[in-house]
Design a protein around this motif. Sequence first.
Motif, PDB file in Angstrom:
ATOM      1  N   ARG A  23       0.930  -1.281   0.031  1.00 10.36           N
ATOM      2  CA  ARG A  23       0.056  -0.017   0.009  1.00 10.36           C
ATOM      3  C   ARG A  23       0.813   1.227  -0.261  1.00 10.36           C
ATOM      4  N   THR A  43      -4.589  -2.403  -3.894  1.00  9.11           N
ATOM      5  CA  THR A  43      -4.399  -2.592  -2.470  1.00  9.11           C
ATOM      6  C   THR A  43      -5.001  -1.492  -1.399  1.00  9.11           C
ATOM      7  N   ARG A  44      -5.216  -0.222  -1.877  1.00  7.23           N
ATOM      8  CA  ARG A  44      -5.821   0.854  -1.067  1.00  7.23           C
ATOM      9  C   ARG A  44      -7.158   0.879  -0.800  1.00  7.23           C
ATOM     10  N   TYR A  45      -7.737   1.371   0.076  1.00  9.03           N
ATOM     11  CA  TYR A  45      -9.212   1.155   0.362  1.00  9.03           C
ATOM     12  C   TYR A  45     -10.134   1.779  -0.622  1.00  9.03           C
ATOM     13  N   THR A  46      -9.683   3.064  -0.886  1.00  5.89           N
ATOM     14  CA  THR A  46     -10.366   3.893  -1.876  1.00  5.89           C
ATOM     15  C   THR A  46     -10.349   3.342  -3.136  1.00  5.89           C
ATOM     16  N   CYS A  48      -9.815   0.307  -3.883  1.00  2.46           N
ATOM     17  CA  CYS A  48     -10.485  -1.348  -3.869  1.00  2.46           C
ATOM     18  C   CYS A  48     -11.915  -0.949  -4.122  1.00  2.46           C
ATOM     19  N   LYS A  49     -12.608  -0.143  -3.568  1.00  2.00           N
ATOM     20  CA  LYS A  49     -13.998   0.358  -3.424  1.00  2.00           C
ATOM     21  C   LYS A  49     -14.335   0.670  -4.701  1.00  2.00           C
ATOM     22  N   VAL A 305      -8.726  -7.490  -6.466  1.00  2.00           N
ATOM     23  CA  VAL A 305      -8.931  -6.317  -5.296  1.00  2.00           C
ATOM     24  C   VAL A 305      -8.587  -7.079  -3.852  1.00  2.00           C
ATOM     25  N   ALA A 310      -7.370  -3.542   1.887  1.00  2.00           N
ATOM     26  CA  ALA A 310      -8.164  -2.449   1.830  1.00  2.00           C
ATOM     27  C   ALA A 310      -8.679  -2.212   3.381  1.00  2.00           C
ATOM     28  N   ASP A 311      -8.970  -3.220   3.910  1.00  2.00           N
ATOM     29  CA  ASP A 311      -9.730  -3.129   5.529  1.00  2.00           C
ATOM     30  C   ASP A 311      -8.524  -2.937   6.514  1.00  2.00           C
ATOM     31  N   ASP A 313      -6.065  -0.381   5.594  1.00  2.00           N
ATOM     32  CA  ASP A 313      -5.457   0.818   5.059  1.00  2.00           C
ATOM     33  C   ASP A 313      -5.872   2.079   6.255  1.00  2.00           C
ATOM     34  N   ARG A 316      -8.115   4.911   5.775  1.00  2.00           N
ATOM     35  CA  ARG A 316      -9.720   4.703   5.809  1.00  2.00           C
ATOM     36  C   ARG A 316      -9.951   4.553   7.491  1.00  2.00           C
TER      37      ARG A 316
END
Length: 394
Positions: A23, A43-46, A48-49, A305, A310-311, A313, A316
């Motif tokens: 990340r 790899t990053r939350y934003t 990935c979403k 993804v 992500a979770d 990160d 976030r």
Amino acid sequence: MTSPTLFTQEFWNDPHPVYAALRQEAPVHPVTLPNGMEIWLVTRYTDCKAALADPRLSKRQGAGDNARTLASPVRSPLTHHLLAADPPDHTRLRKLVSKVFTARRVEELRPRIGELSAALIEPLRGKDGADLIEEYAVHLPIQVICELLGVPIEDQADFRHWTSVMVSASAGGPGVPEAAAAFVGYLLGLIERKRATPSGDLLSALIATRDEGDRLSEDELTSMAFLLLLAGHETTVNLIGNGMYTLMTLPDAHRRLREDPSLIPAAVEEFLRLESPVETATSRTAMEPVTYGGVTIPAGAMVAVSLLSADRDAERFPSPGEFDLNRPDNQHLAFGFGVHYCLGAPLARLEAQIAFTDLLAAFPNIRLAVPPADVMWRPGTLIRGTVALPVLLQ
Ligand code: HEM
């Protein structure tokens, strides 16, 4: 491959530092999976979403991560399902099953799931120790999904074997074509028997839908049964297992939950966030060049993804590695996001809440029988779960 530490047993046992480094380094990484597949890892939350909800990423071409290794007579009946479809096919298929899995309908299953859980706990009461995966966590979701679908529970040894071979395919495991062929043969036989003698279960209802009109093809019927059976039991087992593992390393949280079971739903969300049972969402294909965080993925490339990454990160979730029962706005991605958001999320949450409530009530002193670092995690990029979970019960 970006980092030599990816996809070793050490990585499976503790992937979090590697994901944290990834990340930090860049938002998207081209990697080679152990099965040889080249894929771009987000790899990053934003990002990935965004990727999970991006209509430029298609599910149709991937048709499941195993598809390319299968011959077409086996591929077709296993790959015409929700996770291998884009709208409008996806919308049509999802409508056929969505009513059965709403929070309200699932809540009606609470008493039955409670009975199944109690029956699984009973034989453990007199024991000093157990493998919590093999002696509890595997059975609750499998029994529930079998009853819902109308799959005979006596056949579980067979389909558990086939699905576990198929989900570990991303780790380069052998035997995928054979397991897939056996699974297809099983499903075709089961559907034939149910067609002859329907009952009140979901599979009988889907067969009736298939036979009444053109809303479901024969391949879509077998694929739906395959996906529900697989997703219904390969995932929730690890929510129970990963959650109990986490809790047994956190004595204060363990005590708080035991004393106040009303905290269990919030705890389940933290277990989902911290050790997501689905490590990486099923693969997608870029239909045109797509850019996340300034990195452009070329058209035709496969995209993965990382929900687990992500979770955790920190951009976030403040103190992302910490278990926090009061975490505000815990919008983790463990159930995905967008049109493919997990159909079974209400069922998985209910099963997990019942499991944690019952296990903590029956075994207030439950603890790991080995040091946490000695617990082995399953290889593979799709599913995150422990191979076994040795516990002391008394
Ligand atoms: C803790 C347990 C579970 C977790 C963590 C989980 C996670 C997920 C995730 C991340 C996705 C999206 C995958 C993607 O976008 O590539 C998904 C989709 C799906 N899940 Fe679950 N799942 C769980 C339990 C269940 C259960 C119990 C069922 C049983 C009915 C189920 C059925 C499905 C189906 C059918 C889809 C495909 C939905 C679609 O494409 O529209 N899942 N799940």
